[in-house]
Design an enzyme around this catalytic site. Structure first.
Site, PDB file in Angstrom:
ATOM      1  N   GLU A 397       0.810  -1.220   0.000  1.00  0.00           N
ATOM      2  CA  GLU A 397       0.000   0.000   0.000  1.00  0.00           C
ATOM      3  C   GLU A 397       0.841   1.268   0.000  1.00  0.00           C
ATOM      4  O   GLU A 397       0.495   2.260  -0.640  1.00  0.00           O
ATOM      5  CB  GLU A 397      -0.942  -0.015   1.212  1.00  0.00           C
ATOM      6  N   HIS A 464     -11.149  -5.925   9.110  1.00  0.00           N
ATOM      7  CA  HIS A 464     -11.852  -5.647   7.854  1.00  0.00           C
ATOM      8  C   HIS A 464     -13.104  -4.807   8.083  1.00  0.00           C
ATOM      9  O   HIS A 464     -13.967  -4.740   7.215  1.00  0.00           O
ATOM     10  CB  HIS A 464     -12.259  -6.952   7.154  1.00  0.00           C
TER      11      HIS A 464
END
Length: 658
Positions: A397, A464
């Site tokens: 990322e 998540h």
């Protein structure tokens, strides 16, 4: 030290010598100024000039270079006026950052130099993005990025080289191995014999050079750079050198054994090249004296002129405005008919229209190409737009956010998808220290949108499901949007992509397939920073955003006896203070509702603002209804109890009864 002039003329060798000598004399002047107390800090590159000068000479003037602290020779070889550089170092108004940053922490499009930030490694990913823009535009260009041996231990080093390798990007990753990271010697930094040996792990070429030999550096890099312009690929170059001064002057060099100084002083790049040119009859003692006198006169003149440059004058309004690239475009109203679309499909529609509208827009993210992304939002995009612009990324990322900034610097736009908003923590530094601060520091836009599939309600557990918008709402320079409806999801996304500022776009996963609404066909945008008042009432005001909007709507539908004003903030940075103030005045009772945890959630900021600016309108304390101050559990019963929705009725009743 052995030099090979090859086919270089005397005049070419003399020019190289002058390029090498000038930064050395500037350095010597800076040390004098430091002793005199006229400057406060200096990162010396004495002994390392051959790397900066030789590599810069090998680059074309319109190719980007991303240097570090000890690369003064990059700036002088690109012919940046010393007066301008000195103004930068002294924090003058006429410096590149207007006094907002120091040393080489700046960029300049005029000279195609992109400076570093103090975190050392992140600029390597920017080089990837810059090179990617050239590849997509089919420009035969190379990008050169510097790093030190210490920064090779950072994750950014690995991520950036891995991405460049996978994507065949024409980047020279140049390691200046000068023996020490501040005071830590190389034997305490890495175990491999040579840093260049790491190249094989990335499947790329590695080259080791004598970093003190100006001709070796120039000739070999000239060859490599010329080749990767034609056959794009990254190359790892390790230049062996030595830091003859401290990390910065205040740190000293007592931790360095004297024998190392004795050894490396014999390898001084300026003295050795000078002696060689004397032997070659390119230089004479008289000519050396004349060059030095001329340079010192020029250096003294430009530095003294820089000292006379104006100091910045504090202006709070200008400081606030300069956090963002100027952009004030009226929203574009829809003109086509509307049809029912799921929240997810509205996002897909917005992305597709933006890709059609902007040929320089690139989408990047894990599994977003043929697979269509974890939630299938970009399904079919590869067939329509090609893999150059719809790019699967390695799991890195930080490098991908940095590459987005590099694309922006080199004329492109990008949308970076976090597979889940939770994963943005791995790219946090690039967002809060590079994207957010770039325009404020040196006036460059950061035209990047980061898509953030967020939120709970799906039993996905602690990693998540987080609502992490408050990680970013306190960071100046970012814009934060959070649509609650399909109409807003498309219009806000298109507005975010049009805006040249860095924007964090939150999209709630629970709403993807569970929510539908009328969405106009074609292009339209929604004003960033404008809230929506969804209904008006007299008893209570609920201010919320995201999934909280639907919790509130559902509750008020079940309880029609409650007369409520309901505000959907839509944008969290900037946020609509005027609409909030009007809503507070309408009822005198305010409930702030959000899915994020209570402590430090964005509701705290709104509550503080209401207290400071709307106190006279309140008939009760501002109250917050938020999720528990815990991580998010996976089990449905636990998750339901965690979420703010579980306390919404209690909070409303408490406020109404006050």
């Amino acid at each position: 030290m052995q030099f090979d002039r090859k086919q270089k003329s005397d005049s070419e060798l003399l020019d190289i010598y002058k390029r090498l000598l000038f930064p050395r004399l500037v350095e010597e002047k800076m040390l004098i100024l430091l002793r005199q107390g006229r400057i406060g800090k200096w990162f010396s590159g004495i002994g390392q000039e051959a790397i900066a000068v030789g590599s810069t000479l090998a680059m074309q003037s319109d190719e980007y270079i991303l240097p570090m602290h000890r690369n003064l020779g990059v700036f002088t070889t690109r012919d940046i006026p010393l007066k301008k550089l000195m103004a930068q170092w002294q924090g003058k108004l006429t410096g590149f950052t207007k006094g907002r940053d120091r040393s080489f922490h700046f960029g300049t499009q005029e000279y195609k130099i992109i400076g570093m930030i103090s975190h050392l490694g992140p600029q390597m990913a920017l080089a990837d993005g810059i090179a990617l823009a050239d590849i997509i535009a089919e420009k035969p260009k190379a990008t050169l990025v510097f790093t030190g041996e210490g920064a090779t231990s950072e994750g950014d080093f690995h991520e950036a080289i891995n991405v460049a390798s996978v994507w065949n990007l024409p980047v020279i990753f140049l390691i200046e191995n000068n023996g020490y990271g501040l005071s830590t010697p190389i034997n305490e930094q890495f175990k491999c014999k040579h840093l260049v040996d790491r190249a094989i792990g990335y499947g790329i070429e590695g080259v080791q050079l004598d970093g003190n030999n100006i001709l070796d550096v120039y000739d070999k890099l000239n060859e490599l750079i010329g080749d990767i312009r034609k056959n794009p690929r990254p190359i790892l170059v390790e230049c062996l050198t030595f830091r003859m001064r401290g990390h910065e002057e205040a740190s000293g060099t007592k931790y360095v054994p004297q024998q190392l100084f004795d050894e490396w002083s014999q390898k001084d790049p300026v003295k050795n090249f000078e002696d060689y040119l004397l032997d070659e009859a390119v230089l004479t003692e008289q000519l050396i004296s004349e060059i030095r006198i001329s340079f010192k006169k020029q250096i003294d003149s430009e530095i003294e002129a820089a000292f006379l440059e104006p100091e910045p004058q504090a202006n709070a309004e200008q400081e606030l405005n300069d956090m963002y690239y100027p952009y004030d475009v009226a929203p574009i109203a829809p003109t086509a008919a509307a049809s029912e679309k799921r929240y997810l499909d509205a996002i897909t529609d917005g992305l597709r229209l933006a890709m059609q509208r902007h040929q320089n827009l690139v989408l990047m993210g894990q599994d977003i190409a043929e697979y269509g992304g974890a939630f299938k939002i970009t399904e079919g995009f590869v067939a329509e737009f090609g893999k150059d612009r719809i790019r699967n990324t390695p799991i890195c990322e930080s490098a991908i956010v940095g590459a987005g900034l590099g694309l922006s610097i080199n004329g492109y736009k990008s949308v970076v998808e976090m597979q889940f908003a939770d994963f943005v923590s791995v790219g946090f530094n690039q967002i809060v220290n590079n994207l957010a601060k770039t325009h404020y520091r040196w006036g460059e836009k950061a035209d990047v949108v980061v898509r953030m599939p967020t939120g709970a309600g799906t039993g996905a557990g602690p990693f998540h499901s987080q609502s992490n918008e408050a990680w970013f709402t306190k960071t100046p320079g970012l814009k934060i949007v959070y649509p609650a409806f399909s109409y807003d999801a498309k219009g806000l996304l298109l507005a975010a992509i049009e805006d040249p500022n860095p924007i964090i776009y939150f999209e709630h996963k629970y709403l993807y397939r569970s929510l539908s609404g009328l969405v106009p066909e074609g292009f339209y945008t929604i004003e960033i920073g404008k809230a929506n008042t969804l209904q008006h009432g007299e008893q209570i005001t609920i201010i919320t955003y995201g999934l909280g909007v639907h919790w509130a709507l559902n509750y008020l539908k079940i309880h029609p006896e409650i007369s409520a004003t309901l505000v959907d903030l839509v944008s969290l940075q900037p946020w609509d203070k005027a609409t909030v103030k009007a809503a507070v005045k309408a009822t005198g009772r305010v409930l702030l509702l959000h899915e994020d945890t209570l402590t430090g959630g964005f509701g705290s900021e709104i509550s503080a603002w209401i207290n400071e600016n709307c106190f006279e309108f309140l008939d009760a304390p501002v109250m917050r209804c938020a999720s528990l101050d815990t991580a998010i559990p996976m089990n449905k019963a636990l998750e339901d109890d965690f979420l703010a929705k579980a306390r919404l009725e209690e909070s409303i009743n408490k406020l109404l009864a006050y």
